[in-house]
Scaffold this motif. Structure first.
Motif, short mmCIF file in Angstrom:
data_model
loop_
_atom_site.label_atom_id
_atom_site.label_comp_id
_atom_site.label_asym_id
_atom_site.label_seq_id
_atom_site.Cartn_x
_atom_site.Cartn_y
_atom_site.Cartn_z
N VAL A 1 -2.92 65.31 -61.63
CA VAL A 1 -3.08 65.29 -60.17
C VAL A 1 -4.02 64.16 -59.76
O VAL A 1 -3.74 63.41 -58.82
N MET A 2 -5.13 64.00 -60.47
CA MET A 2 -6.07 62.95 -60.13
C MET A 2 -5.51 61.56 -60.40
O MET A 2 -5.92 60.59 -59.78
N ASP A 3 -4.56 61.47 -61.32
CA ASP A 3 -3.89 60.20 -61.55
C ASP A 3 -3.05 59.77 -60.35
O ASP A 3 -2.82 58.57 -60.14
N LEU A 4 -2.61 60.75 -59.57
CA LEU A 4 -1.70 60.47 -58.47
C LEU A 4 -2.36 60.52 -57.10
O LEU A 4 -1.87 59.90 -56.15
N ARG A 5 -3.50 61.25 -57.00
CA ARG A 5 -4.07 61.53 -55.67
C ARG A 5 -5.58 61.48 -55.71
O ARG A 5 -6.20 62.07 -56.60
N ALA A 6 -6.19 60.80 -54.73
CA ALA A 6 -7.64 60.72 -54.62
C ALA A 6 -8.18 61.91 -53.83
O ALA A 6 -7.45 62.56 -53.08
N PRO A 7 -9.48 62.21 -53.94
CA PRO A 7 -10.05 63.35 -53.20
C PRO A 7 -9.89 63.24 -51.68
O PRO A 7 -9.84 64.27 -50.99
N ASP A 8 -9.82 62.02 -51.14
CA ASP A 8 -9.65 61.88 -49.69
C ASP A 8 -8.20 61.95 -49.24
O ASP A 8 -7.88 61.74 -48.07
N GLY A 9 -7.30 62.29 -50.17
CA GLY A 9 -5.90 62.42 -49.84
C GLY A 9 -5.08 61.16 -50.02
O GLY A 9 -3.84 61.22 -49.94
N SER A 10 -5.72 60.03 -50.24
CA SER A 10 -4.97 58.79 -50.44
C SER A 10 -4.22 58.86 -51.77
O SER A 10 -4.62 59.55 -52.71
N ILE A 11 -3.13 58.13 -51.84
CA ILE A 11 -2.22 58.22 -52.98
C ILE A 11 -2.47 57.07 -53.93
O ILE A 11 -2.45 55.90 -53.53
N ARG A 12 -2.74 57.40 -55.20
CA ARG A 12 -3.09 56.42 -56.21
C ARG A 12 -1.87 55.91 -56.98
O ARG A 12 -1.85 55.89 -58.20
N ILE A 13 -0.86 55.52 -56.27
CA ILE A 13 0.36 55.02 -56.89
C ILE A 13 0.60 53.61 -56.36
O ILE A 13 0.87 53.44 -55.17
N PRO A 14 0.47 52.60 -57.18
CA PRO A 14 0.65 51.23 -56.71
C PRO A 14 2.00 51.05 -56.01
O PRO A 14 3.04 51.47 -56.53
N GLY A 15 1.97 50.43 -54.84
CA GLY A 15 3.19 50.15 -54.10
C GLY A 15 3.75 51.32 -53.32
O GLY A 15 4.80 51.18 -52.68
N PHE A 16 3.05 52.47 -53.32
CA PHE A 16 3.62 53.66 -52.69
C PHE A 16 3.82 53.47 -51.19
O PHE A 16 4.79 53.98 -50.62
N ASP A 17 2.92 52.76 -50.53
CA ASP A 17 3.02 52.60 -49.08
C ASP A 17 3.61 51.26 -48.67
O ASP A 17 3.56 50.87 -47.51
N ARG A 18 4.23 50.55 -49.62
CA ARG A 18 4.74 49.22 -49.32
C ARG A 18 5.86 49.26 -48.29
O ARG A 18 5.98 48.37 -47.44
N GLU A 19 6.71 50.30 -48.34
CA GLU A 19 7.84 50.39 -47.41
C GLU A 19 7.50 51.11 -46.12
O GLU A 19 8.37 51.28 -45.26
N VAL A 20 6.27 51.57 -45.95
CA VAL A 20 5.91 52.37 -44.78
C VAL A 20 6.02 51.54 -43.51
O VAL A 20 5.45 50.45 -43.41
N ARG A 21 6.75 52.05 -42.53
CA ARG A 21 6.92 51.36 -41.26
C ARG A 21 5.67 51.56 -40.39
O ARG A 21 5.26 52.71 -40.15
N PRO A 22 5.05 50.50 -39.89
CA PRO A 22 3.85 50.67 -39.06
C PRO A 22 4.17 51.37 -37.75
O PRO A 22 5.29 51.31 -37.25
#
Length: 503
Positions: A274-295
């Motif tokens: 779980v800690m490999d994938l998710r930080a305590p503040d809820g941010s996601i620790r997966i490189p490139g995970f938010d690259r496709e996110v539409r602003p």
């Protein structure tokens, strides 16, 4: 102020009909005040039908009941079948002479599974209580005369998610007929029976009946209202993707004293995963995970800024000291999320378990896809030394690898956000503002998930959310409930959309 901004945009539509909107709401409210026992009885009867996945007969009974309700009101009603064992879609159609627009009203009639031991009473024996607590006194409402206290709650599975929306639609239709008001649009109804299972057959049903479902707009009667209790519109919803991760340790549970500090502990490894994938503040620790996110657009950001703050009251309500991040609640739900929704390992014995399971829930935003998320998650774990499996490992595999995880993915679907500036969006906003007692809470996207992207993708139509459930309805949990004032407000909102909406 959001209200002023919205009215400025849509004044050409709204300003000439504000008086008519006020008059309609007043007429509908007066009708409802004289029919409160009838409305509550109908919701109670619907809730008593066990329309959950484990009760195939209950789903069938509910579908036929809803078909009959529409037929009695003059709709051409039918059941759209998705195949053997697939709950039917209840479809209805009513043509309005002279109407130039067609609107489809969506809700789902299935509910989440229940653990009856967690409920104070049978979840399919609805109880009206004097407050939001399951310990609040029950009321024999059948012998009470209106007006009912608007803070009373009806308890039962699916009472708010979504049977309240279905009842609000039916009662709004009855109210319009009673006051001599014809709908302003052609009306279609689409009530689904497997939304709580992820709607696995929805796409096929939409494609099969594409011409039948042609419309100018879909209104989605699912989800809770804003926590401020303002009447609410949402213009999208996050997508969803489930994952069960099973971490493997020794072949059998081992004494924690004799083997602790030496035998790898899968419960600890599950926490590490779980800690490999998710930080305590809820941010996601997966490189490139938010690259496709539409602003978010400027209008979407402005609508969030116009919402009243609810965080302080929610902290008191939930008994928490602070949120995970620095953003407010609504801003947080505009981002993708990775939630831990289940952890299971070991038992009462003090032993190192043989396996541990973690249930993860991804919430996706435009333009993420489930396929891309799966690819990024598996690459992240492999890069960190995990051996990713699709099946149960054999002894040879277990003896050769120290970080074993089996990933079982759900179907999943992407998120969606409609254009808030489109003609249909402006018309819905104008109608809601004209008939609401105060500012409308406008959400660019609901934090929860509904597969509404399919309607937009397959049918090429705008989709807007029209929720009426109270935010504290215990949706998906034990003691689900519907606050009566939300039901009353919902009837008025649906009446406005049926009787005033046009563009």
């Amino acid at each position: 102020m959001m209200k002023e901004m919205v009215l400025a945009v849509v004044c050409g539509i709204a300003c000439t009909t504000a008086t008519a909107g006020d008059e309609l709401v007043g007429q509908v409210r007066q009708w409802r005040q004289g029919h409160e026992p009838v409305v509550v009885r109908q919701l109670s009867e619907f809730t008593a039908i066990p329309s959950v996945a484990e009760e195939a007969s209950g789903l069938e009974t509910m579908a036929h009941r809803l078909q009959a309700e529409l037929s009695q009101r003059g709709f051409q009603a039918q059941l759209l079948q998705g195949g053997p064992g697939v709950p039917a879609v209840v479809y209805g159609e009513l043509t309005t002479p002279g109407a130039k627009r067609t609107v489809v009203f969506y809700a789902h009639y299935d509910g989440q599974p229940v653990n009856r031991a967690e409920w104070a009473v049978d979840p399919f024996a609805p109880v009206l209580r004097s407050g939001p607590s399951p310990k609040a006194p029950s009321l024999d409402w059948g012998h009470l005369r209106p007006p009912f206290n608007p803070e009373w709650r009806l308890f039962g599975r699916a009472v708010s998610d979504d049977k309240s929306s279905i009842v609000a639609f039916l009662e709004a239709f009855d109210a319009l007929k009673a006051v001599g008001r014809a709908p302003s649009v052609n009306v279609k109804v689409f009530w689904e029976g497997e939304e709580e299972q992820g709607s696995p057959h929805l796409a096929d049903i939409l494609r099969q009946h594409q011409s039948l479902l042609a419309a100018d707009l879909w209104l989605i009667g699912d989800g809770p209202m804003h926590q401020s209790r303002r009447r609410t519109l949402y213009f999208g919803a996050r997508g969803s993707l489930d994952l069960k991760a099973t971490v493997y340790g020794p072949l059998r549970p081992l004494h924690s004293g004799h083997y602790g500090n030496w035998v790898p502990n899968p419960a600890y490894q599950a926490a590490e995963l779980v800690m490999d994938l998710r930080a305590p503040d809820g941010s996601i620790r997966i490189p490139g995970f938010d690259r496709e996110v539409r602003p978010l657009t400027a209008a979407e950001r402005e609508s969030i800024a116009a919402l009243p703050p609810v965080e302080a009251s929610l902290k008191r309500e939930f008994g928490i000291a602070h949120g995970e991040g620095d953003d407010g609640l609504t801003a947080s739900t505009m981002r993708p999320a990775l939630n831990v929704v289940g952890l299971q390992a070991g038992g009462p014995a003090r032993a190192i378990p043989a396996t541990a399971e973690v249930a993860l829930d991804f919430r996706l935003v435009p333009d993420q896809t489930p396929e891309r998320v799966r690819e990024l998650v598996e690459k992240r774990l492999q890069d960190l030394g995990w051996t990713v499996l699709r099946v149960e490992p054999d002894e040879a595999t277990r003896s050769m690898n120290s970080k074993l995880v089996r990933l079982d993915w759900g179907h999943g679907y992407p998120g969606y956000r409609a254009d808030m500036s489109s003609p249909a969006s402006r018309a819905v906003l104008a109608t809601a503002e004209r008939t609401a007692p105060g500012p409308v809470a406008v959400l660019p996207m609901m934090g929860g998930s509904v597969p509404i992207y399919l309607f937009a993708k397959i049918l090429d139509v705008p989709v807007i959310g029209l929720p009426i459930a109270n935010h504290d309805n215990n949706q998906h949990a034990a003691e689900e409930n519907a606050r009566l004032q939300n039901l009353w407000d919902g009837i008025e909102t649906y009446a406005a959309m049926l009787g005033e909406l046009n563009w």
